[in-house]
Design a protein around this motif. Sequence first.
Motif, PDB file in Angstrom:
ATOM      1  N   SER A  71       0.828  -1.208   0.000  1.00  0.00           N
ATOM      2  CA  SER A  71       0.000   0.000   0.000  1.00  0.00           C
ATOM      3  C   SER A  71       0.864   1.260   0.000  1.00  0.00           C
ATOM      4  O   SER A  71       0.468   2.288  -0.552  1.00  0.00           O
ATOM      5  N   VAL A  72       2.042   1.168   0.615  1.00  0.00           N
ATOM      6  CA  VAL A  72       2.982   2.294   0.578  1.00  0.00           C
ATOM      7  C   VAL A  72       3.466   2.505  -0.850  1.00  0.00           C
ATOM      8  O   VAL A  72       3.543   3.645  -1.338  1.00  0.00           O
ATOM      9  N   LEU A  73       3.788   1.416  -1.535  1.00  0.00           N
ATOM     10  CA  LEU A  73       4.217   1.515  -2.934  1.00  0.00           C
ATOM     11  C   LEU A  73       3.133   2.153  -3.788  1.00  0.00           C
ATOM     12  O   LEU A  73       3.405   3.052  -4.593  1.00  0.00           O
ATOM     13  N   THR A  74       1.896   1.715  -3.607  1.00  0.00           N
ATOM     14  CA  THR A  74       0.784   2.265  -4.394  1.00  0.00           C
ATOM     15  C   THR A  74       0.626   3.757  -4.134  1.00  0.00           C
ATOM     16  O   THR A  74       0.440   4.548  -5.070  1.00  0.00           O
ATOM     17  N   GLU A  75       0.726   4.142  -2.873  1.00  0.00           N
ATOM     18  CA  GLU A  75       0.606   5.564  -2.523  1.00  0.00           C
ATOM     19  C   GLU A  75       1.746   6.370  -3.130  1.00  0.00           C
ATOM     20  O   GLU A  75       1.524   7.441  -3.713  1.00  0.00           O
ATOM     21  N   LEU A  76       2.974   5.868  -3.015  1.00  0.00           N
ATOM     22  CA  LEU A  76       4.121   6.579  -3.579  1.00  0.00           C
ATOM     23  C   LEU A  76       3.981   6.755  -5.086  1.00  0.00           C
ATOM     24  O   LEU A  76       4.237   7.837  -5.623  1.00  0.00           O
ATOM     25  N   ARG A  77       3.557   5.694  -5.762  1.00  0.00           N
ATOM     26  CA  ARG A  77       3.475   5.765  -7.219  1.00  0.00           C
ATOM     27  C   ARG A  77       2.343   6.671  -7.703  1.00  0.00           C
ATOM     28  O   ARG A  77       2.301   7.033  -8.879  1.00  0.00           O
ATOM     29  N   SER A  78       1.449   7.067  -6.822  1.00  0.00           N
ATOM     30  CA  SER A  78       0.379   7.979  -7.223  1.00  0.00           C
ATOM     31  C   SER A  78       0.901   9.406  -7.401  1.00  0.00           C
ATOM     32  O   SER A  78       0.239  10.225  -8.034  1.00  0.00           O
ATOM     33  N   TRP A  79       2.122   9.685  -6.860  1.00  0.00           N
ATOM     34  CA  TRP A  79       2.643  11.046  -6.990  1.00  0.00           C
ATOM     35  C   TRP A  79       4.166  11.125  -7.115  1.00  0.00           C
ATOM     36  O   TRP A  79       4.721  12.211  -7.298  1.00  0.00           O
ATOM     37  N   SER A  80       4.860  10.007  -7.040  1.00  0.00           N
ATOM     38  CA  SER A  80       6.324  10.061  -7.036  1.00  0.00           C
ATOM     39  C   SER A  80       6.917   8.969  -7.912  1.00  0.00           C
ATOM     40  O   SER A  80       6.365   7.862  -8.020  1.00  0.00           O
ATOM     41  N   LYS A  81       8.079   9.270  -8.518  1.00  0.00           N
ATOM     42  CA  LYS A  81       8.835   8.286  -9.288  1.00  0.00           C
ATOM     43  C   LYS A  81      10.092   7.840  -8.552  1.00  0.00           C
ATOM     44  O   LYS A  81      11.000   7.256  -9.147  1.00  0.00           O
ATOM     45  N   VAL A  82      10.160   8.102  -7.243  1.00  0.00           N
ATOM     46  CA  VAL A  82      11.331   7.724  -6.460  1.00  0.00           C
ATOM     47  C   VAL A  82      11.597   6.223  -6.623  1.00  0.00           C
ATOM     48  O   VAL A  82      10.674   5.413  -6.601  1.00  0.00           O
ATOM     49  N   PRO A  83      12.851   5.821  -6.817  1.00  0.00           N
ATOM     50  CA  PRO A  83      13.154   4.387  -6.934  1.00  0.00           C
ATOM     51  C   PRO A  83      12.787   3.651  -5.641  1.00  0.00           C
ATOM     52  O   PRO A  83      13.101   4.118  -4.546  1.00  0.00           O
ATOM     53  N   VAL A  84      12.136   2.501  -5.791  1.00  0.00           N
ATOM     54  CA  VAL A  84      11.712   1.695  -4.641  1.00  0.00           C
ATOM     55  C   VAL A  84      12.234   0.277  -4.809  1.00  0.00           C
ATOM     56  O   VAL A  84      11.941  -0.379  -5.815  1.00  0.00           O
ATOM     57  N   ILE A  85      13.009  -0.178  -3.825  1.00  0.00           N
ATOM     58  CA  ILE A  85      13.440  -1.570  -3.760  1.00  0.00           C
ATOM     59  C   ILE A  85      12.657  -2.230  -2.635  1.00  0.00           C
ATOM     60  O   ILE A  85      12.724  -1.794  -1.483  1.00  0.00           O
ATOM     61  N   VAL A  86      11.906  -3.253  -2.962  1.00  0.00           N
ATOM     62  CA  VAL A  86      11.060  -3.950  -1.995  1.00  0.00           C
ATOM     63  C   VAL A  86      11.857  -5.081  -1.343  1.00  0.00           C
ATOM     64  O   VAL A  86      12.562  -5.833  -2.021  1.00  0.00           O
ATOM     65  N   LEU A  87      11.737  -5.197  -0.017  1.00  0.00           N
ATOM     66  CA  LEU A  87      12.324  -6.304   0.738  1.00  0.00           C
ATOM     67  C   LEU A  87      11.197  -7.115   1.349  1.00  0.00           C
ATOM     68  O   LEU A  87      10.225  -6.559   1.848  1.00  0.00           O
ATOM     69  N   SER A  88      11.345  -8.439   1.327  1.00  0.00           N
ATOM     70  CA  SER A  88      10.312  -9.250   1.959  1.00  0.00           C
ATOM     71  C   SER A  88      10.802 -10.661   2.188  1.00  0.00           C
ATOM     72  O   SER A  88      11.663 -11.160   1.452  1.00  0.00           O
ATOM     73  N   VAL A  89      10.259 -11.317   3.220  1.00  0.00           N
ATOM     74  CA  VAL A  89      10.515 -12.743   3.418  1.00  0.00           C
ATOM     75  C   VAL A  89       9.628 -13.559   2.491  1.00  0.00           C
ATOM     76  O   VAL A  89       9.853 -14.752   2.304  1.00  0.00           O
ATOM     77  N   ARG A  90       8.619 -12.933   1.908  1.00  0.00           N
ATOM     78  CA  ARG A  90       7.717 -13.645   1.000  1.00  0.00           C
ATOM     79  C   ARG A  90       8.403 -13.853  -0.349  1.00  0.00           C
ATOM     80  O   ARG A  90       9.036 -12.952  -0.860  1.00  0.00           O
ATOM     81  N   SER A  91       8.243 -15.052  -0.884  1.00  0.00           N
ATOM     82  CA  SER A  91       8.909 -15.344  -2.159  1.00  0.00           C
ATOM     83  C   SER A  91       7.927 -15.754  -3.252  1.00  0.00           C
ATOM     84  O   SER A  91       8.313 -16.355  -4.239  1.00  0.00           O
ATOM     85  N   SER A  92       6.646 -15.409  -3.073  1.00  0.00           N
ATOM     86  CA  SER A  92       5.632 -15.749  -4.057  1.00  0.00           C
ATOM     87  C   SER A  92       5.929 -15.072  -5.386  1.00  0.00           C
ATOM     88  O   SER A  92       6.080 -13.839  -5.453  1.00  0.00           O
ATOM     89  N   GLU A  93       6.013 -15.874  -6.447  1.00  0.00           N
ATOM     90  CA  GLU A  93       6.283 -15.300  -7.761  1.00  0.00           C
ATOM     91  C   GLU A  93       5.172 -14.358  -8.199  1.00  0.00           C
ATOM     92  O   GLU A  93       5.428 -13.307  -8.791  1.00  0.00           O
ATOM     93  N   ALA A  94       3.925 -14.738  -7.903  1.00  0.00           N
ATOM     94  CA  ALA A  94       2.799 -13.883  -8.284  1.00  0.00           C
ATOM     95  C   ALA A  94       2.902 -12.531  -7.603  1.00  0.00           C
ATOM     96  O   ALA A  94       2.613 -11.486  -8.206  1.00  0.00           O
ATOM     97  N   GLU A  95       3.335 -12.522  -6.354  1.00  0.00           N
ATOM     98  CA  GLU A  95       3.472 -11.258  -5.639  1.00  0.00           C
ATOM     99  C   GLU A  95       4.599 -10.419  -6.227  1.00  0.00           C
ATOM    100  O   GLU A  95       4.475  -9.200  -6.373  1.00  0.00           O
ATOM    101  N   LYS A  96       5.712 -11.051  -6.574  1.00  0.00           N
ATOM    102  CA  LYS A  96       6.812 -10.313  -7.186  1.00  0.00           C
ATOM    103  C   LYS A  96       6.354  -9.637  -8.476  1.00  0.00           C
ATOM    104  O   LYS A  96       6.629  -8.451  -8.708  1.00  0.00           O
TER     105      LYS A  96
END
Length: 248
Positions: A71-96
Amino acid sequence: MSEATRSTPPLLALVVDDEPEIRRFLRTGLEMRGFRVVEAQTAREAIELAVMRAPDLVVLDLGLPDADGASVLTELRSWSKVPVIVLSVRSSEAEKVALLEAGADDYIVKPFGMAELLARAGVVLRRVATRAAPAPVLRVGGLTLDLAQRIVSRDGVVLTLSPKQFALLRALAAHHGLVLTHRQLMRELWPHDPDEDVQYLRILMKKLRNRIEPDPARPVYVVTELAVGYRLRTQEQFDAAGYAMAMP
């Protein structure tokens, strides 16, 4: 050091993670690379700091206490092009795939090494700095890609590629170091039939690797993000993966 160099402020990284140990680890590594760092442990703090501090890079964990990091990514992309690197313990391909297509610049599964994170951060920051076509000549290990001359060579030997193989390599080069999903590549290579069977892409990739890789069964230049897509490594990523030592 010139006056211009002294006047250039260091880049600001926003680290978003609810685990203090992870934040300290990230702060230490980023500061050693010359970043300034601000920290947030909730989605709300992340958005507030992004608005107030306008960071140059966001390192975003998905498992936040008050909201999913997506949800943070979605909010950021609504007004910013700042580079975002996502970290997660989740490894679901669909989520990636969903996060990359929602605007994440890269995705790293925990646990990870600092060398890998810094290499990927360097890639996304250079991408933002140029926002244009890739450099006319790219070099990774023994692989050289001259886009202007349409020449690909490995260890000084010119390789023969079909037009479609070259188009695939050129598409990956345009996002050098970043993941391109299967869907993104299909749209690039088959714009009139973007929903064509992804098996065509896999076959094309196999043929490309047979041309450019020292060992196509263990690719070191174009690597697979399992069930997500492909990445053409940068030299930094190549070195961080340890392949420079293994190559003759």
